[in-house]
Structure formats: structure tokens, C-alpha cells
Design a protein around this motif. Structure first.
Motif, short mmCIF file in Angstrom:
data_model
loop_
_atom_site.label_atom_id
_atom_site.label_comp_id
_atom_site.label_asym_id
_atom_site.label_seq_id
_atom_site.Cartn_x
_atom_site.Cartn_y
_atom_site.Cartn_z
N CYS A 1 -61.81 51.18 55.58
CA CYS A 1 -63.00 50.34 55.78
C CYS A 1 -62.86 49.08 54.93
N ALA A 2 -62.80 47.93 55.59
CA ALA A 2 -62.61 46.66 54.88
C ALA A 2 -63.81 46.31 54.01
N VAL A 3 -64.98 46.75 54.40
CA VAL A 3 -66.19 46.43 53.64
C VAL A 3 -66.20 47.22 52.33
N ILE A 4 -65.92 48.52 52.41
CA ILE A 4 -65.88 49.34 51.20
C ILE A 4 -64.80 48.82 50.25
N LYS A 5 -63.67 48.42 50.80
CA LYS A 5 -62.59 47.87 49.97
C LYS A 5 -63.06 46.60 49.25
N ALA A 6 -63.82 45.75 49.97
CA ALA A 6 -64.33 44.53 49.36
C ALA A 6 -65.30 44.83 48.22
N VAL A 7 -66.07 45.92 48.37
CA VAL A 7 -66.97 46.34 47.28
C VAL A 7 -66.14 46.82 46.09
N ASP A 8 -65.14 47.63 46.37
CA ASP A 8 -64.28 48.13 45.30
C ASP A 8 -63.56 47.00 44.57
N ASP A 9 -63.21 45.95 45.31
CA ASP A 9 -62.49 44.82 44.72
C ASP A 9 -63.42 43.80 44.07
N GLY A 10 -64.73 44.04 44.16
CA GLY A 10 -65.68 43.13 43.54
C GLY A 10 -66.00 41.90 44.36
N ILE A 11 -65.55 41.86 45.62
CA ILE A 11 -65.84 40.72 46.49
C ILE A 11 -67.29 40.77 46.97
N ILE A 12 -67.75 41.97 47.29
CA ILE A 12 -69.15 42.21 47.65
C ILE A 12 -69.76 43.04 46.53
N SER A 13 -70.93 42.62 46.02
CA SER A 13 -71.57 43.38 44.95
C SER A 13 -72.12 44.71 45.47
N GLN A 14 -72.16 45.70 44.61
CA GLN A 14 -72.69 47.01 45.00
C GLN A 14 -74.15 46.88 45.40
N GLU A 15 -74.91 46.00 44.72
CA GLU A 15 -76.33 45.81 45.05
C GLU A 15 -76.50 45.26 46.46
N ARG A 16 -75.67 44.31 46.83
CA ARG A 16 -75.78 43.74 48.19
C ARG A 16 -75.35 44.76 49.23
N PHE A 17 -74.31 45.50 48.93
CA PHE A 17 -73.83 46.55 49.84
C PHE A 17 -74.92 47.60 50.05
N ASP A 18 -75.58 48.03 48.97
CA ASP A 18 -76.66 49.01 49.08
C ASP A 18 -77.83 48.44 49.87
N SER A 19 -78.14 47.16 49.65
CA SER A 19 -79.23 46.52 50.38
C SER A 19 -78.92 46.46 51.87
N TYR A 20 -77.68 46.17 52.21
CA TYR A 20 -77.26 46.15 53.63
C TYR A 20 -77.52 47.49 54.28
N HIS A 21 -77.12 48.57 53.62
CA HIS A 21 -77.33 49.91 54.20
C HIS A 21 -78.81 50.26 54.26
N LYS A 22 -79.56 49.89 53.25
CA LYS A 22 -80.99 50.19 53.23
C LYS A 22 -81.70 49.51 54.40
N LEU A 23 -81.41 48.22 54.62
CA LEU A 23 -82.06 47.50 55.71
C LEU A 23 -81.55 47.98 57.06
N SER A 24 -80.26 48.29 57.17
CA SER A 24 -79.71 48.81 58.43
C SER A 24 -80.36 50.14 58.80
N ASP A 25 -80.52 51.02 57.81
CA ASP A 25 -81.15 52.32 58.06
C ASP A 25 -82.62 52.13 58.45
N GLU A 26 -83.28 51.18 57.81
CA GLU A 26 -84.68 50.93 58.14
C GLU A 26 -84.83 50.41 59.57
N LEU A 27 -83.91 49.54 59.98
CA LEU A 27 -83.94 49.02 61.35
C LEU A 27 -83.72 50.13 62.36
#
Length: 367
Positions: A307-333
Motif C-alpha cells: 500500500c503506497a499510502v501506508i508506506k508514505a505514512v511510515d516514511d513521514g510523507i503523510i502525517s499519522q494525524e492526517r492519515f487517521d483523519s482520512y479514515h475517520k471521515l471515509s468511515d463516516e461517509l
């Protein structure tokens, strides 16, 4: 605020100076023959609406047919009115086609959308330095605004207070710029009129701008500053949390001297996403772009391999907070979509139950 139309006789294609009126609306309105006039909703109350028309501002309710089918106009809507001014009466009979519509999910289990305003070109998402300055909240606003069809602009108000607040304010503002992608982020002070000229590129005649944001971020103060005089009531800031107190109670449309149209909205306490699925990828465009490199096209970015997105989180390209927010809003939708589907099934079930009852009634009469 009053609108006037320079129509001659039955020529509905004539130029109308109802705020935001154009040739497309005139064409849609031309289908109505008889005692009808166009108008635009300027204020929405519980059962009546204030409307700008060729005769000035009038007040009207909706027709029985519209009420029966649950069709209600919102501020910014262009409507068709049955003109019975000879007896002092106007009735809204239809809504002309919308170019955009801002909505949010309603509370409860119905899954229905709550319409906020219509026919908006630009939406100013207003926040303020202090407790309201929250990146995650802005992601929610961006999601519903991107879905509306209008252009979002983030305004960070009360910049005059920065010197009295912690140093991390500038860091938060930079984080907001980082997640905003191509959405403009403007800092200003409505109270001191500092940097209001930054709004000039968006202040175009006959274009409509809506203001959204929490209570107390200075939306009414901004309206007053742009108009050059006080039309919206404002209250002082509370010292314990640096928030202004709630003042705007109804949505209202204003026209600036240069012809720009503003819609002021009451503060939104709870931002339900509703049917804003179209806005999630635009709000999280960085994640959407990375997702194209995932091994699986239907990758959920949770536990799939490569998963390229998870890799970007692990590499610090995407912050964990933003990643968590993405999942939270996606689940809510996804949850909101399920609620809406259940709600539609309930409506359909109720409809066919009514049909069955009617059939039994008719059959009993025939016997």
C-alpha cells in the motif's frame, strides 16, 4: 438589498438586477406564462421566506404542492412566484435549476441531507486564531465544500491576536497551508480591517460568496467590514476561550456596493458530512494521488500489502494525524451512505404500504 427587474411587458429575457440573475435563469424562467415573477431567497424563516424581486423585497410561503413533496427553497435559491399582488399575496411555486448547493448531514438516523445555501460561486471557510484554529475541523469543512460545486477559500480571521497567543499558531497556519493543496489560505483581521484587500480577487459583481464556520469566528464582523457599516449584530469575545458569542440566527443574503453577493450563515456546531463523498478525494488529494501506486485498485489503505499510502505514512510523507483523519471521515461517509439507503428503503416501504391499503379500500368498495 432590494432587487429590481427592468422587464418590459412579458419579455422575461430582459436584464434583471435581482442579485446574481443571468441569461440562463431568464431562459429557465421563460417557461412560466401567466402571473409569475422571479425572485431570489434572501432570508429563510421557519415557514416563510424573504425574497428579492422586481417589486422589491417581499415575503412568501411555499405552495401546497411543494410542501407535500418536501421541496423547500434555501437562501440563494432563485424561485418562481405566483404574483397575486392585487390581493397582497405571493406564493413560491417552483425552484429554478441550481448551479451549486451546500449541504451537510442532518443529526439522527434519517440519513437526510440538510440544505444550507444554493447557487454559490465561492465559499469562505472562516476560522480564527485561538481555540477554533483546528486542522482536522477544516478538513471536514473542505470535504462538504468541495462536494457543493463551489470554490473553497480558507480565511484565518483575528490575526491581530497572534501576538497574545502561543507560538505554535504560526505552525498550525503552515500546516493548514500544507493540507489545503490549491485552496487559497488567507490571514486577515475583520475587526481591524487588516488585509481585507486580499479578498479582492474573489469579490466579483453578480457572484455569490457564502460564509461558513463555527460561532464566534467573526463572520458577521467580516460582513460589516466589507459593507462599510454594521448590518449584522456582533458581541464581545469571551475571555475564557477567546470565542465570540453566537449572534447570527438566520441565513441572510447581502449585496455589496460593487455587486458581490454574500450569504452569512449561523455558526455550525456539528459538521455532519452527509453525502459528501465527492469531496473526500479532493480534500485528501495527496492521499488520492499516492493511492494510484497501490498494488490493488480497491485498496482501503488499512492492512493490504504494498500500500503506497501506508508506506508514505511510515516514511513521514503523510502525517499519522492526517492519515487517521482520512479514515475517520471515509468511515463516516460510508456510514452516512448506509443510513441514507436505509432511509430510502423506509420511504419506499411506506409508499407501497400506502398503495396496498388504497387497493384494499377500492376492492372493498367494488364488492
Amino acid at each position: 438589498m432590494n432587487g429590481e427587474c427592468r422587464n418590459k411587458g412579458s419579455d422575461t429575457s430582459a436584464i434583471c438586477v435581482i442579485p446574481g440573475w443571468n441569461s440562463s435563469l431568464a431562459s429557465a424562467f421563460s417557461a412560466y406564462n401567466g402571473p409569475y415573477i422571479p425572485g431570489r431567497i434572501s432570508t429563510q424563516h421557519k415557514t416563510v421566506w424573504n425574497i428579492l424581486t422586481e417589486k422589491g423585497e417581499i415575503q412568501a410561503s411555499i405552495s401546497g404542492v411543494m410542501r407535500k413533496v418536501g421541496k423547500q427553497p434555501v437562501v440563494g435559491d432563485f424561485v418562481v412566484l405566483l404574483d397575486q399582488s392585487d390581493i397582497g399575496s405571493y406564493t413560491i411555486v417552483d425552484i429554478l435549476p441550481r448551479t451549486s448547493c451546500l449541504s451537510r448531514g442532518s443529526a439522527g438516523d434519517s440519513g437526510e441531507e440538510q440544505l444550507i445555501a444554493a447557487n454559490i460561486d465561492t465559499i469562505f471557510i472562516v476560522t480564527a486564531v485561538g481555540h477554533d484554529l483546528n486542522v482536522r475541523r477544516l478538513e471536514r469543512y473542505l470535504t462538504i465544500v468541495h462536494s457543493s460545486g463551489a470554490r473553497p477559500v480558507i480565511l484565518i480571521n483575528k490575526i491581530d491576536l497572534v501576538e497574545t497567543l502561543p507560538d505554535d499558531v504560526s505552525e498550525t497556519i503552515q500546516e493548514i497551508r500544507d493540507i489545503a493543496d490549491d485552496v487559497p489560505v488567507i490571514t486577515l483581521s475583520a475587526l481591524t480591517s487588516t488585509d481585507l484587500e486580499k479578498l479582492d480577487p474573489f469579490m466579483n459583481p453578480d457572484e455569490t460568496i457564502a460564509l461558513v464556520g463555527s460561532s464566534g469566528v467573526g463572520k458577521s464582523t467580516l460582513i460589516n467590514a466589507l459593507l462599510g457599516h454594521d448590518v449584522q449584530k456582533t458581541l464581545s469575545v469571551r475571555e475564557d476561550d477567546d470565542k465570540g458569542r453566537h449572534t447570527t440566527t438566520v441565513r441572510q443574503l447581502f449585496t455589496l456596493p460593487n455587486g458581490t453577493i454574500f450569504i452569512d450563515n449561523p455558526g455550525i456546531r456539528e459538521i455532519q458530512l452527509g453525502d459528501s463523498s465527492d469531496g473526500i478525494d479532493r480534500t485528501f488529494s495527496d492521499i488520492a494521488e499516492l493511492a494510484q501506486n497501490c498494488r490493488f485498485k480497491d485498496c482501503t489503505h488499512r492492512n493490504e500489502p504494498h500500500c503506497a499510502v501506508i508506506k508514505a505514512v511510515d516514511d513521514g510523507i503523510i502525517s499519522q494525524e492526517r492519515f487517521d483523519s482520512y479514515h475517520k471521515l471515509s468511515d463516516e461517509l460510508a456510514f452516512q451512505a448506509d443510513k441514507a439507503e436505509i432511509g430510502l428503503k423506509g420511504v419506499e416501504k411506506k409508499k407501497w404500504k400506502g398503495v396496498a391499503v388504497a387497493r384494499r379500500y377500492v376492492k372493498s368498495k367494488e364488492q
